[in-house]
Design an enzyme around this catalytic site. Structure first.
Site, PDB file in Angstrom:
ATOM      1  N   LYS A 250       0.842  -1.206   0.000  1.00 51.03           N
ATOM      2  CA  LYS A 250       0.000   0.000   0.000  1.00 51.03           C
ATOM      3  C   LYS A 250       0.873   1.250   0.000  1.00 51.03           C
ATOM      4  CE  LYS A 250      -0.208  -0.617   4.997  1.00 51.03           C
ATOM      5  NZ  LYS A 250      -1.032  -1.019   6.135  1.00 51.03           N
TER       6      LYS A 250
ATOM      7  N   ARG B  15     -10.774  -0.823  14.449  1.00 54.39           N
ATOM      8  CA  ARG B  15     -10.682  -0.030  13.224  1.00 54.39           C
ATOM      9  C   ARG B  15     -11.596  -0.636  12.164  1.00 54.39           C
ATOM     10  NH1 ARG B  15      -4.827   1.073  10.472  1.00 54.39           N
ATOM     11  NH2 ARG B  15      -4.945  -1.167  10.012  1.00 54.39           N
TER      12      ARG B  15
ATOM     13  N   HIS C 144      -5.821  -7.841  12.980  1.00 55.53           N
ATOM     14  CA  HIS C 144      -4.670  -6.927  12.967  1.00 55.53           C
ATOM     15  C   HIS C 144      -4.322  -6.527  14.398  1.00 55.53           C
ATOM     16  CE1 HIS C 144      -1.867  -4.194  11.108  1.00 55.53           C
ATOM     17  NE2 HIS C 144      -2.433  -3.118  11.602  1.00 55.53           N
TER      18      HIS C 144
ATOM     19  N   ARG D  90       1.871 -10.660   7.445  1.00 60.60           N
ATOM     20  CA  ARG D  90       1.792  -9.415   6.664  1.00 60.60           C
ATOM     21  C   ARG D  90       2.806  -8.359   7.122  1.00 60.60           C
ATOM     22  NH1 ARG D  90      -3.390  -9.926   8.724  1.00 60.60           N
ATOM     23  NH2 ARG D  90      -3.041  -7.952   9.803  1.00 60.60           N
TER      24      ARG D  90
ATOM     25  N   TYR E  60      15.590  30.470   5.055  1.00 63.21           N
ATOM     26  CA  TYR E  60      14.469  31.250   5.599  1.00 63.21           C
ATOM     27  C   TYR E  60      14.618  31.483   7.100  1.00 63.21           C
ATOM     28  CZ  TYR E  60      11.907  30.277   1.253  1.00 63.21           C
ATOM     29  OH  TYR E  60      11.512  30.190  -0.055  1.00 63.21           O
TER      30      TYR E  60
ATOM     31  N   CYS F 273      13.857  23.760   2.954  1.00 66.63           N
ATOM     32  CA  CYS F 273      12.907  24.468   2.086  1.00 66.63           C
ATOM     33  C   CYS F 273      12.014  23.451   1.364  1.00 66.63           C
ATOM     34  CB  CYS F 273      13.661  25.302   1.057  1.00 66.63           C
ATOM     35  SG  CYS F 273      14.881  26.429   1.767  1.00 66.63           S
TER      36      CYS F 273
ATOM     37  N   ASP G 243      11.890  22.688  -1.860  1.00 68.35           N
ATOM     38  CA  ASP G 243      12.530  21.928  -2.926  1.00 68.35           C
ATOM     39  C   ASP G 243      14.023  21.723  -2.705  1.00 68.35           C
ATOM     40  OD1 ASP G 243      10.034  22.482  -4.463  1.00 68.35           O
ATOM     41  OD2 ASP G 243      10.868  24.517  -4.401  1.00 68.35           O
TER      42      ASP G 243
HETATM   43  C1  LIG Z   1      -0.243  -1.793   6.845  1.00 72.19           C
HETATM   44  C2  LIG Z   1      -0.753  -3.085   7.339  1.00 72.19           C
HETATM   45  C3  LIG Z   1       0.143  -4.116   7.707  1.00 72.19           C
HETATM   46  C4  LIG Z   1       1.635  -3.921   7.777  1.00 72.19           C
HETATM   47  O1  LIG Z   1       1.973  -3.287   8.975  1.00 72.19           O
HETATM   48  P1  LIG Z   1       3.505  -3.027   9.360  1.00 72.19           P
HETATM   49  O2  LIG Z   1       3.426  -2.381  10.683  1.00 72.19           O
HETATM   50  O3  LIG Z   1       4.063  -2.142   8.327  1.00 72.19           O
HETATM   51  O4  LIG Z   1       4.174  -4.365   9.396  1.00 72.19           O
HETATM   52  C5  LIG Z   1      -0.407  -5.340   8.046  1.00 72.19           C
HETATM   53  N1  LIG Z   1      -1.746  -5.533   8.042  1.00 72.19           N
HETATM   54  C6  LIG Z   1      -2.616  -4.566   7.725  1.00 72.19           C
HETATM   55  C7  LIG Z   1      -4.069  -4.846   7.772  1.00 72.19           C
HETATM   56  C8  LIG Z   1      -2.161  -3.312   7.386  1.00 72.19           C
HETATM   57  O5  LIG Z   1      -3.034  -2.346   7.077  1.00 72.19           O
END
Ligand SMILES: *Cc1c(COP(=O)(O)O)cnc(C)c1O
Length: 362
Positions: A34, A126, A153, A205, A248, A295, A297
């Site tokens: 993602k 969530r 999660h 994941r 700046y 800055c 850029d």
């Molecule tokens: C982003 C995400 C992960 C990965 O999390 P990390 O902390 O980067 O390992 C795993 N599962 C879900 C559902 C996520 O949204």
């Protein structure tokens, strides 16, 4: 060509991290790609990862990412990690994208060719079905022949105290006990590193860890290497006299003759503006302070005594003396935000390609 800054993506580091994490998890990986693969470039990362034997598939956050990834035709499953809107369900299913499901109504609304992963909310609050309702959702999906996976999660798996993660895992296992065998997954990177293999869970994941970063207390668990090196061009080199200020607000003032290099990378490219006054970069192999305000850029750096010319590279972060972890700390943020903040002007270059390009360009 023309890019002021490049994100060099190391195939070797990514593959090594994937191997180490799959081994630690005792599972195959659903690699989160993602947010443009955490800023590394979705296409480049997905192409490298798709060839890795431990990668089962990919996780994305939004339908656009799913569609972009599906169009690459890499032949790996894609799971959308957030709920689709009702209108998005059918086109995503048509693309073969696996969908998260959290209610019987959502299960019933899926077309017959969809594949679903039951999402269980075990405490993150969530997304997902509450544990006491999840089994019924999963059974409905199974009755319809659509249930491929089930997942939850962790909210705190990257913290030293794992008591809540264990509680979440027990709730998830309680739901799995009421389902037919499915591809189950729970651990993010923190979970993989801290909990190790989770029997019965076929996938993991890890996101940030796959890109090379672990919380300080977990760094010894697996050999991870930062995948991205960010380098930017020096565009101008000039002397600054004692008493003069730079950038700046005149926050930094020279106390001696100083040679200053201007570098083409700024907060619009993802350099945290709050790192002003703390940031350092590598120039000609030396660690040097960024002078004054960062800055939009550009930033300025003290290169006194170094042989630096326009066109040279400054390393803003990498696997060496200055890391994303340092930059995040200077900016008062986390690695996730620095990496996903790398802007569209930054060219992503897979390292093997870069070597070829340099060989061709002489
Ligand atoms: C982003 C995400 C992960 C990965 O999390 P990390 O902390 O980067 O390992 C795993 N599962 C879900 C559902 C996520 O949204």
């Amino acid at each position: 060509m023309f890019a002021r800054a490049q994100a060099l993506i190391s195939e070797t580091a990514l593959a090594g991290n994937l191997t180490a994490l799959a081994r630690r998890a005792g599972a195959r990986l659903l690699l989160p790609v993602k947010a443009d693969a955490y800023g590394h470039g979705l296409e480049a990362v997905a192409r490298v990862a798709a060839r890795h034997p431990s990668v089962w598939g990919f996780g994305v956050a939004v339908p656009r990412e799913a569609a972009t990834l599906a169009a690459l035709g890499l032949g790996k499953p894609i799971l959308l990690l957030t709920p689709p809107t009702p209108e998005e369900v059918r086109p995503l299913a048509d693309l073969g994208v696996r969908l998260p499901v959290a209610s019987v109504e959502e299960a019933d609304a899926l077309p017959a060719h969809a594949r679903a992963h039951l999402k269980v909310d075990t405490g993150m609050n969530r997304l997902g079905a509450r544990p006491e309702e999840a089994a019924a959702v999963g059974r409905r999906l199974a009755e319809r022949g659509l249930l491929e996976g089930a997942y939850t999660h962790f909210a705190t798996a990257d913290e030293p105290d794992l008591s809540f993660a264990h509680e979440q895992l027990a709730r998830f296992r309680g739901v799995l006990a009421h389902l037919p065998p499915v591809l189950a997954h729970a651990a993010n990177g923190g979970g993989v590193l801290s909990l190790g293999p989770l029997p019965g869970l076929g996938l993991a994941r890890p996101g940030l860890a796959a890109y090379g970063f672990a919380p300080a207390h977990l760094r010894q668990v697996a050999p991870l290497i930062p995948v991205m090196t960010l380098r930017a061009r020096v565009t101008h080199v000039h002397p600054v006299r004692p008493g003069e200020s730079v950038s700046y607000g005149g926050l930094w003032r020279a106390t001696r003759e100083t040679t200053v290099a201007t570098v083409g990378f700024g907060y619009a490219d993802g350099y945290p503006r709050n790192a002003t006054g703390r940031a350092h970069v590598l120039v000609a192999g030396e660690r040097r302070p960024v002078l004054g305000r960062i800055c939009m850029d550009q930033f300025m750096v003290d290169v006194t005594g170094l042989n630096v010319r326009p066109g040279d590279w400054a390393e803003v972060w990498g696997a060496g003396e200055v890391t994303v972890t340092d930059v995040a700390a200077w900016g008062g943020t986390v690695e996730y935000e620095v990496l996903t903040g790398v802007g569209a002007r930054v060219e992503r270059v897979v390292e093997a390609e870069r070597e070829d390009a340099e060989a061709v360009g002489g």
